[in-house]
Design an enzyme around this catalytic site. Structure first.
Site, short mmCIF file in Angstrom:
data_model
loop_
_atom_site.label_atom_id
_atom_site.label_comp_id
_atom_site.label_asym_id
_atom_site.label_seq_id
_atom_site.Cartn_x
_atom_site.Cartn_y
_atom_site.Cartn_z
N ASP A 26 14.07 82.99 56.27
CA ASP A 26 15.44 83.40 56.61
C ASP A 26 15.55 83.79 58.09
OD1 ASP A 26 18.09 83.97 56.22
OD2 ASP A 26 17.75 85.88 55.22
N HIS A 43 17.22 75.98 62.95
CA HIS A 43 16.57 75.25 61.86
C HIS A 43 15.46 74.35 62.41
CE1 HIS A 43 19.42 76.85 59.11
NE2 HIS A 43 20.45 76.13 59.50
N LEU A 137 -4.75 72.83 49.75
CA LEU A 137 -3.55 73.66 49.61
C LEU A 137 -2.45 72.91 48.84
CD1 LEU A 137 -1.93 76.22 50.72
CD2 LEU A 137 -1.13 74.69 52.52
C1 FPP Z 1 17.74 80.38 56.38
O1 FPP Z 1 18.22 80.63 57.66
C2 FPP Z 1 17.08 79.09 56.29
C3 FPP Z 1 17.56 78.01 55.62
C4 FPP Z 1 18.86 78.00 54.91
C5 FPP Z 1 16.84 76.76 55.53
C6 FPP Z 1 15.38 76.82 55.82
C7 FPP Z 1 15.05 75.60 56.51
C8 FPP Z 1 14.09 75.46 57.46
C9 FPP Z 1 13.13 76.48 57.85
C10 FPP Z 1 13.98 74.20 58.19
C11 FPP Z 1 14.04 73.00 57.33
C12 FPP Z 1 12.78 72.74 56.61
C13 FPP Z 1 12.71 71.71 55.78
C14 FPP Z 1 11.40 71.30 55.19
C15 FPP Z 1 13.93 70.99 55.41
P1 FPP Z 1 19.75 80.93 57.81
O2 FPP Z 1 20.42 79.70 58.30
O3 FPP Z 1 20.32 81.45 56.53
O4 FPP Z 1 19.75 82.04 58.91
P2 FPP Z 1 20.81 83.21 59.09
O5 FPP Z 1 20.74 84.06 57.84
O6 FPP Z 1 20.31 83.91 60.29
O7 FPP Z 1 22.14 82.56 59.28
#
Ligand code: FPP
Length: 252
Positions: A26, A43, A137
């Protein structure tokens, strides 16, 4: 139960490396906003953090790592962000699968496959197929995943067996439900890490987390690295795991 059965805390602490670590990645958006960058940049940097973390997990000796890469609720984000997350998954599999395979990583997918764009469904299946026999893994990618949806899927599969007459309703136990989840053979997570300072599970592994240790770290996901993973593991190692009993047990 005699006093001798209750081990002193020093012995009770789980010093070993957790067998299964699950991560709620997150804070990508906030990482980007703090730098005046578009959310998608967060991202993209999140994928780099993911690569670092997978490598570190293997080196540390973790057996299973589950990552929450796209939740069933993430569809409610603006279409452009959803599109970018789908593109990142495509690129991650196309660019990294060969390397993961070479490193003996086994890829598993949990979540709802129905309704995904066909090429994404194919890529996910290819990743599982190619790495099926790998023994290092296990990387579990939770994609289009929601825990309540997973439990509902299990309930539908169980109901179908009852309708067929191959299972009696009276015989359904917690073990039965576990067998009908998306990856029934995997151990429950010992440790769940959530980055960015938020302290909730957000519909992630609700069944499997019954006795997981939860560690919340303030770091935004794009800044997560081996040192942050090791710090979370050290915190886990300070916890006493009793699984509802009195005698503390080690993690696996
Ligand atoms: C949360 O950050 C993260 C996500 C919704 C997606 C996680 C994705 C990745 C780490 C990259 C993609 C990886 C793959 C394998 C597809 P947020 O956007 O909710 O952050 P915020 O809470 O600060 O807005």
């Amino acid at each position: 139960m005699s006093e001798a059965d209750i081990q002193p805390a020093a012995q009770a602490v789980a010093f070993e490396v957790p067998r299964h670590v699950a991560i709620i990645m997150d804070g990508n958006g906030r990482w980007a906003s703090a730098r005046g960058l578009p959310r998608v940049e967060g991202h993209r940097r999140g994928v780099e953090a993911l690569r670092r973390t997978i490598r570190a997990a293997g080196e540390i000796g973790i057996q299973v790592i589950t990552i929450f890469s796209f939740s069933a609720e993430n569809w409610s984000r603006p279409p452009s962000e959803v599109h970018e997350l789908m593109s990142l998954l495509r690129r991650f599999i196309r660019n990294d699968l060969a390397e993961l395979h070479k490193s003996n990583v086994r890829v598993r997918i949990v979540g709802e496959r129905e309704g995904l764009e066909p090429d994404i469904g194919r890529l996910l299946s290819e990743a599982e197929e190619l790495t099926r026999a790998n023994t290092g893994l296990t990387l579990v990618v939770a994609f289009n995943y929601g825990a309540r949806q997973e439990i509902a899927r299990a309930a539908r599969r169980i109901a179908a067996e009852v309708e067929r007459g191959t299972l009696h309703a009276a015989d359904i136990t917690t073990e039965t439900v576990g067998r009908f989840l998306d990856a029934p053979d995997l151990p429950d997570p010992d440790l769940i890490i959530r980055t960015s300072g938020e302290q909730r599970l957000s519909n992630f592994l609700l069944w499997q987390s019954a006795y997981s240790e939860l560690v919340f770290v303030p770091t935004y996901w794009p800044d997560f690295d081996r040192a942050a993973l090791e710090a979370a593991i050290r915190e886990y190692q300070q916890r006493e795991r009793r699984f509802g009993g009195l005698v503390a047990k080690t993690g696996s």
